[in-house]
Design a protein around this motif. Structure first.
Motif, mmCIF file in Angstrom:
data_model
loop_
_atom_site.group_PDB
_atom_site.id
_atom_site.type_symbol
_atom_site.label_atom_id
_atom_site.label_comp_id
_atom_site.label_asym_id
_atom_site.label_seq_id
_atom_site.Cartn_x
_atom_site.Cartn_y
_atom_site.Cartn_z
ATOM 1 N N ALA B 61 0.829 -1.206 0.000
ATOM 2 C CA ALA B 61 0.000 0.000 0.000
ATOM 3 C C ALA B 61 0.861 1.253 0.000
ATOM 4 O O ALA B 61 0.624 2.185 -0.765
ATOM 5 C CB ALA B 61 -0.924 -0.001 1.211
ATOM 6 N N GLU B 62 1.894 1.256 0.840
ATOM 7 C CA GLU B 62 2.727 2.449 0.947
ATOM 8 C C GLU B 62 3.517 2.719 -0.327
ATOM 9 O O GLU B 62 3.570 3.841 -0.809
ATOM 10 C CB GLU B 62 3.678 2.326 2.142
ATOM 11 N N ASN B 64 2.801 1.979 -3.308
ATOM 12 C CA ASN B 64 1.974 2.467 -4.395
ATOM 13 C C ASN B 64 1.308 3.776 -4.083
ATOM 14 O O ASN B 64 0.914 4.491 -4.981
ATOM 15 C CB ASN B 64 0.922 1.425 -4.732
ATOM 16 N N TYR B 65 1.191 4.066 -2.801
ATOM 17 C CA TYR B 65 0.549 5.313 -2.456
ATOM 18 C C TYR B 65 1.430 6.456 -2.918
ATOM 19 O O TYR B 65 0.960 7.436 -3.462
ATOM 20 C CB TYR B 65 0.280 5.392 -0.965
#
Lengths: 194, 194
Positions: B61-62, B64-65
């Motif tokens: 998640a991080e 790609n965030y």
DNA sequence: TTGATATTAGCACCTGCTTCTAAAAGTATA
DNA sequence: TATACTTTTAGAAGCAGGTGCTAATATCAA
């Protein structure tokens, strides 16, 4: 952050915003931020139907996990479906609204160029290649959703210079063409590419 | 999936692969998949230093965030710092390793082109513009970390065709130049751009 | 048979929640 | 001012998906 005088409604609106642009905050951190108890945050989340931290993180991860792959592919820009080194290559690119200008449905020129350029480079048998000169021509606008088929042909090789001709089609119709002169960087690491 | 006769080593190798391309599996699912106990999976993860499910998801998640945001910026490709419509414009682009080929430090040609193209289009006073023809020349390779300064100049206007000359510099040194013929799409919505 | 390696089991504990019940605190209204 | 209502806080039980630890088995090779 002294946000004492927020009404419930104000706080909930801010909460939505806050989580929107930082989904990685847990209830405790949110409680601190808004100077309320954890329970209040929980109630707010329930009313606003905001899922818990772990679900939020998972959602972000999943959303982008599909994208990651297309971003990695984006490095190539288009999928290469046929390739004979130093001879020819074919690349296919499905266009999406991301590749268009703001509200319009016309695909950006640099996307079409990038596909052609990437294909030209992939077609050349060299670890690194750099575009020296290119002559390009956009013939028809491309609309979101159309599939771009780029065909590259190596027309001439002279020393470390290779000439590649790329034509891009949408349903047999030529929409773009470019002539690249690619220079292998292996020999000329430093300067004087041309 | 009957993987009965796997040695520890084989299983661990497969485990790495499995988690690599599906980080969303928990220990129980992995245990099922390899037909071993959860404890064995835990031991394997420890030895291989594979973090737990939640950490893996968080990492995905991080990663790609951050990416998502830089893609939004990529839509502009370069920051426009000066602009006089239909006359000239200047755009600045800080290069990052994302803009380079795999392991090398050489910035991709399509990035440099995209900056120039975007600037040319921004300089033109029309809702939508499309690159008709362009003559481009890469003069020097650009290295990750260098700042690209693109300067556009409108040289001629003839009907709905506008000629824009863009020169891109790294520290006063010209690294790229391009001549664009831009066609306003307002009038010719449909076809026959050229 | 003895050791070493590999596997399984069980238990206490952790984080970040959910669900539920219940008590305060604050606010408006009659 | 007392009453009713909303809002906020508190506490306990339970869950998922683990960690960290100890200990018991299996398996296999010499």
């Amino acid at each position: 952050m002294a946000k004492r005088w927020l009404t419930k409604r104000e706080r909930q609106k801010l909460l939505l915003d806050t989580i929107e642009n930082d989904p990685f905050l847990n209830d405790e951190e949110l409680a601190d931020k808004f100077d309320v108890s954890i329970q209040t945050i929980r109630l707010d989340r329930m009313e606003l139907k905001i899922p818990e931290l772990r679900e939020r993180i998972k959602a972000v991860a999943e959303q982008n996990y599909a994208k990651v792959r297309s971003i990695d592919i984006e490095e190539i820009v288009g999928e290469i479906v046929d390739l004979e080194l130093d001879k020819r290559g074919i690349s296919i690119l499905e266009t999406t609204s991301k590749m268009a200008f703001g509200k319009t449905k016309v695909i950006r020129g640099d996307i079409i160029f990038a596909q052609a350029n990437s294909l030209a480079i992939a077609t050349i048998d060299a670890k690194v290649a750099l575009t020296g000169v290119a002559n390009i021509k956009y013939k028809l606008p491309v609309i979101v959703g159309q599939t771009l088929v780029a065909k590259a042909e190596v027309t001439r090789i002279r020393g470390n210079k290779k000439f590649v001709f790329v034509r891009t089609y949408v349903k047999q119709q030529e929409v773009f063409r470019a002539k690249f002169i690619l220079v292998s960087l292996d020999d000329e690491e430093k300067h004087g590419i041309l």
